[in-house]
Design a protein around this motif. Structure first.
Motif, PDB file in Angstrom:
ATOM      1  N   UNK A  12       0.883  -1.170  -0.114  1.00 28.52           N
ATOM      2  CA  UNK A  12       0.101  -0.030   0.034  1.00 28.52           C
ATOM      3  C   UNK A  12       0.804   1.309  -0.042  1.00 28.52           C
ATOM      4  N   UNK A  13       0.279   2.256  -0.391  1.00 27.68           N
ATOM      5  CA  UNK A  13       0.943   3.590  -0.117  1.00 27.68           C
ATOM      6  C   UNK A  13       1.649   3.976   1.108  1.00 27.68           C
ATOM      7  N   UNK A  14       2.965   4.196   1.112  1.00 30.23           N
ATOM      8  CA  UNK A  14       3.547   4.522   2.155  1.00 30.23           C
ATOM      9  C   UNK A  14       4.167   3.253   2.982  1.00 30.23           C
ATOM     10  N   UNK A  15       3.935   2.064   2.448  1.00 34.56           N
ATOM     11  CA  UNK A  15       4.592   0.732   2.880  1.00 34.56           C
ATOM     12  C   UNK A  15       6.128   0.859   2.394  1.00 34.56           C
ATOM     13  N   UNK A  16       7.054   0.279   3.342  1.00 32.99           N
ATOM     14  CA  UNK A  16       8.461   0.234   2.696  1.00 32.99           C
ATOM     15  C   UNK A  16       8.813  -1.181   2.599  1.00 32.99           C
ATOM     16  N   UNK A  17       9.650  -1.340   1.602  1.00 34.56           N
ATOM     17  CA  UNK A  17      10.132  -2.737   1.213  1.00 34.56           C
ATOM     18  C   UNK A  17      11.560  -2.419   1.390  1.00 34.56           C
ATOM     19  N   UNK A  18      12.273  -3.445   2.060  1.00 30.78           N
ATOM     20  CA  UNK A  18      13.819  -3.233   2.049  1.00 30.78           C
ATOM     21  C   UNK A  18      14.448  -4.234   0.945  1.00 30.78           C
ATOM     22  N   UNK A  19      15.135  -3.681   0.199  1.00 32.68           N
ATOM     23  CA  UNK A  19      15.707  -4.328  -0.897  1.00 32.68           C
ATOM     24  C   UNK A  19      17.159  -4.177  -0.785  1.00 32.68           C
ATOM     25  N   UNK A  20      17.817  -5.423  -0.755  1.00 33.46           N
ATOM     26  CA  UNK A  20      19.201  -5.483  -0.669  1.00 33.46           C
ATOM     27  C   UNK A  20      19.826  -4.858  -1.926  1.00 33.46           C
ATOM     28  N   UNK A  21      21.006  -4.055  -1.856  1.00 29.03           N
ATOM     29  CA  UNK A  21      21.419  -3.704  -3.197  1.00 29.03           C
ATOM     30  C   UNK A  21      22.953  -4.210  -3.314  1.00 29.03           C
ATOM     31  N   UNK A  22      23.538  -4.441  -4.431  1.00 26.65           N
ATOM     32  CA  UNK A  22      22.848  -4.305  -5.859  1.00 26.65           C
ATOM     33  C   UNK A  22      21.608  -5.038  -6.066  1.00 26.65           C
ATOM     34  N   UNK A  23      20.712  -4.308  -7.065  1.00 24.44           N
ATOM     35  CA  UNK A  23      19.329  -5.089  -7.145  1.00 24.44           C
ATOM     36  C   UNK A  23      19.048  -4.942  -8.603  1.00 24.44           C
ATOM     37  N   UNK A  24      18.354  -5.842  -9.341  1.00 29.12           N
ATOM     38  CA  UNK A  24      17.896  -5.831 -10.335  1.00 29.12           C
ATOM     39  C   UNK A  24      16.823  -4.585 -10.647  1.00 29.12           C
ATOM     40  N   UNK A  25      17.127  -4.205 -11.647  1.00 27.14           N
ATOM     41  CA  UNK A  25      16.511  -2.519 -12.041  1.00 27.14           C
ATOM     42  C   UNK A  25      15.192  -2.502 -12.093  1.00 27.14           C
ATOM     43  N   UNK A  26      14.611  -3.598 -12.242  1.00 30.06           N
ATOM     44  CA  UNK A  26      12.984  -3.554 -12.152  1.00 30.06           C
ATOM     45  C   UNK A  26      12.294  -3.535 -10.822  1.00 30.06           C
ATOM     46  N   UNK A  27      13.098  -3.924  -9.891  1.00 32.95           N
ATOM     47  CA  UNK A  27      12.249  -4.063  -8.555  1.00 32.95           C
ATOM     48  C   UNK A  27      11.900  -2.793  -7.779  1.00 32.95           C
ATOM     49  N   UNK A  28      12.829  -1.733  -7.808  1.00 26.28           N
ATOM     50  CA  UNK A  28      12.362  -0.281  -7.281  1.00 26.28           C
ATOM     51  C   UNK A  28      11.189   0.277  -8.083  1.00 26.28           C
ATOM     52  N   UNK A  29      11.118   0.303  -9.099  1.00 29.36           N
ATOM     53  CA  UNK A  29      10.020   0.689 -10.141  1.00 29.36           C
ATOM     54  C   UNK A  29       8.543   0.083  -9.867  1.00 29.36           C
ATOM     55  N   UNK A  30       9.013  -1.386  -9.880  1.00 32.88           N
ATOM     56  CA  UNK A  30       7.574  -2.092  -9.556  1.00 32.88           C
ATOM     57  C   UNK A  30       7.007  -1.910  -8.000  1.00 32.88           C
ATOM     58  N   UNK A  31       7.987  -1.528  -7.076  1.00 36.86           N
ATOM     59  CA  UNK A  31       7.461  -0.969  -5.763  1.00 36.86           C
ATOM     60  C   UNK A  31       7.032   0.283  -5.768  1.00 36.86           C
ATOM     61  N   UNK A  32       7.610   1.243  -6.549  1.00 31.83           N
ATOM     62  CA  UNK A  32       7.241   2.716  -6.759  1.00 31.83           C
ATOM     63  C   UNK A  32       5.653   2.543  -7.227  1.00 31.83           C
ATOM     64  N   UNK A  33       5.462   1.718  -8.303  1.00 35.82           N
ATOM     65  CA  UNK A  33       4.115   1.789  -8.947  1.00 35.82           C
ATOM     66  C   UNK A  33       2.930   1.380  -8.075  1.00 35.82           C
ATOM     67  N   UNK A  34       3.575   0.599  -7.107  1.00 37.13           N
ATOM     68  CA  UNK A  34       2.440   0.036  -5.912  1.00 37.13           C
ATOM     69  C   UNK A  34       2.249   1.080  -4.932  1.00 37.13           C
ATOM     70  N   UNK A  35       3.023   2.257  -4.993  1.00 36.20           N
ATOM     71  CA  UNK A  35       2.910   3.286  -3.854  1.00 36.20           C
ATOM     72  C   UNK A  35       4.000   3.218  -2.621  1.00 36.20           C
TER      73      UNK A  35
END
Length: 395
Positions: free
Chosen positions: A114-137
């Motif tokens: 949901x909007x405002x939720x945080x997802x911890x993403x270990x980096x370096x990461x595949x380029x699509x992950x942050x964009x998919x997270x942002x699209x979900x809010x």
């Protein structure tokens, strides 16, 4: 008023596909470009998989709409394959067949975040992950692990990144882009941490069959007793050289799959039935062709690491999985080469493409600057030629 929605305008294009497209365009124009950009096996899809698709194309049953969540036979085969490869018992109603692994990623974040939720993403990461997270809010909270850590995050780093808004952890092993593989013990410890803090774990296991040396694939779902809040993402693309067939899947609790299937019913509907029958042959069949490809990948892996470590200013750890080398190029930045002084890995990647006609992906696509990703899923001769061109350019 803008013609493009702010939501879509904020998405960055796929850096890996952009590099691959530019390399192919230059090759089409007659330039002898060697492309290390796309994560795509150079092998043909196994013949028995192709034959299954041909037979399906002739069968009128597969000329019609089919269930959004996938052909029943394929979903049953995915259940059996998951037990075989990961030791996890799931039911058919926990499986959703998707249009490639990317749709599985998109569905997972749209369904859970949901909007405002945080997802911890270990980096370096595949380029699509942050964009998919942002699209979900949601908000990506990246946790960087450099080569001195083997590109693997620690529990201390994860705990430092956790807040009251943290809803999920993304876990990827073997990793794209680094090739890092977490040990069974490391995987179990991270799973236990997520379970303790009641977090969702979204685990991308698409490189599960590509591990080398002493490394072994361990599913975080099987390594963590009691971990119910887990979503497994997978597909046939990398394992069976089927990137263009576009068949992936997600495995999750039945209520999550029902919601994700509802989403998919309003976006793409069912995956191509012909492609699903090809995927069925792959998933239910032997791993002989996979093992043959793995031998070639292992050979190329060793050749690439040796070649990159011979380039002045490059330090390349030996990847233990997938088919990528993630080289630390910070020692090569700020130096003058033929009148050009690259200050970032993006500038260095552009310089290498223009002067050596070799396409690589800069670290900015996956996290901090200072690194390059090179795929070794290409022919031995091209690999040797491309690495040698880089060495000559930067020596």
């Amino acid at each position: 008023m803008s013609r493009i929605s702010s939501r879509i305008a904020a998405i960055a294009p796929s850096a890996t596909l952009a590099v691959d497209s530019k390399a192919k365009a230059l090759k089409a124009a007659g330039r002898p470009v060697v492309g290390f950009g796309a994560g795509e096996p150079d092998f043909p899809t196994p013949a028995y998989v192709i034959e299954a698709a041909v037979e399906a194309a002739r069968d009128p049953r597969f000329h019609r709409y089919s269930p959004t969540n996938g052909q029943p036979a394929l979903r049953e085969a995915i259940v059996a394959k998951t037990k075989r490869d990961s030791g996890i018992d799931v039911s058919v109603d926990q499986v959703l067949v998707t249009n490639g692994g990317k749709q599985a990623v998109y569905n997972a974040f749209q369904t859970l975040i949901d909007a405002g939720d945080e997802v911890i993403v270990p980096a370096p990461y595949w380029t699509t992950y942050p964009e998919a997270i942002a699209l979900a809010g949601g908000t990506t909270v990246d946790v960087f692990a450099g080569p001195e850590q083997g590109y693997k995050v620690t529990l201390e780093q994860l705990e430092a990144a956790r807040t009251e808004r943290t809803k999920a952890l993304l876990f990827v092993s073997p990793s794209n882009p680094t090739g890092a593989v977490y040990s069974p013990e490391e995987t179990a410890a991270i799973g236990a941490w997520a379970l303790e803090h009641d977090l969702w774990v979204i685990t991308d296991e698409i490189y599960e069959h590509l591990t080398y040396d002493e490394a072994v694939f361990t599913s975080i779902a099987s390594a963590t007793p009691g971990l119910e809040k887990v979503v497994i993402l997978n597909g046939v693309a990398k394992t069976y050289a089927m990137t263009g067939w576009r068949v992936g899947w997600m495995i999750a609790p039945a209520d999550v799959i029902k919601a994700a299937s509802n989403l998919q019913s309003h976006s793409t509907g069912n995956v191509s039935n012909v492609a699903q029958m090809a995927a069925l042959a792959a998933v239910a069949g032997p791993l002989d062709a996979v093992d043959e490809m793995k031998v070639a990948f292992d050979r190329r892996r060793k050749a690439m690491v040796a070649g990159l470590n011979a380039v002045p200013g490059f330090q390349c750890p030996t990847p233990k999985g997938a088919f990528y080398a993630y080289v630390d190029v910070r020692g090569a930045l700020g130096k003058e080469y033929a009148g050009v002084t690259p200050q970032t890995s993006a500038e260095l990647a552009d310089f290498i493409l223009e002067r050596a006609e070799v396409a690589v992906v800069p670290g900015e696509a996956f996290g901090p600057s200072g690194f390059l990703r090179l795929s070794y899923a290409l022919g031995d001769e091209d690999l040797a030629e491309g690495v040698e061109r880089i060495r000559q350019l930067l020596s």
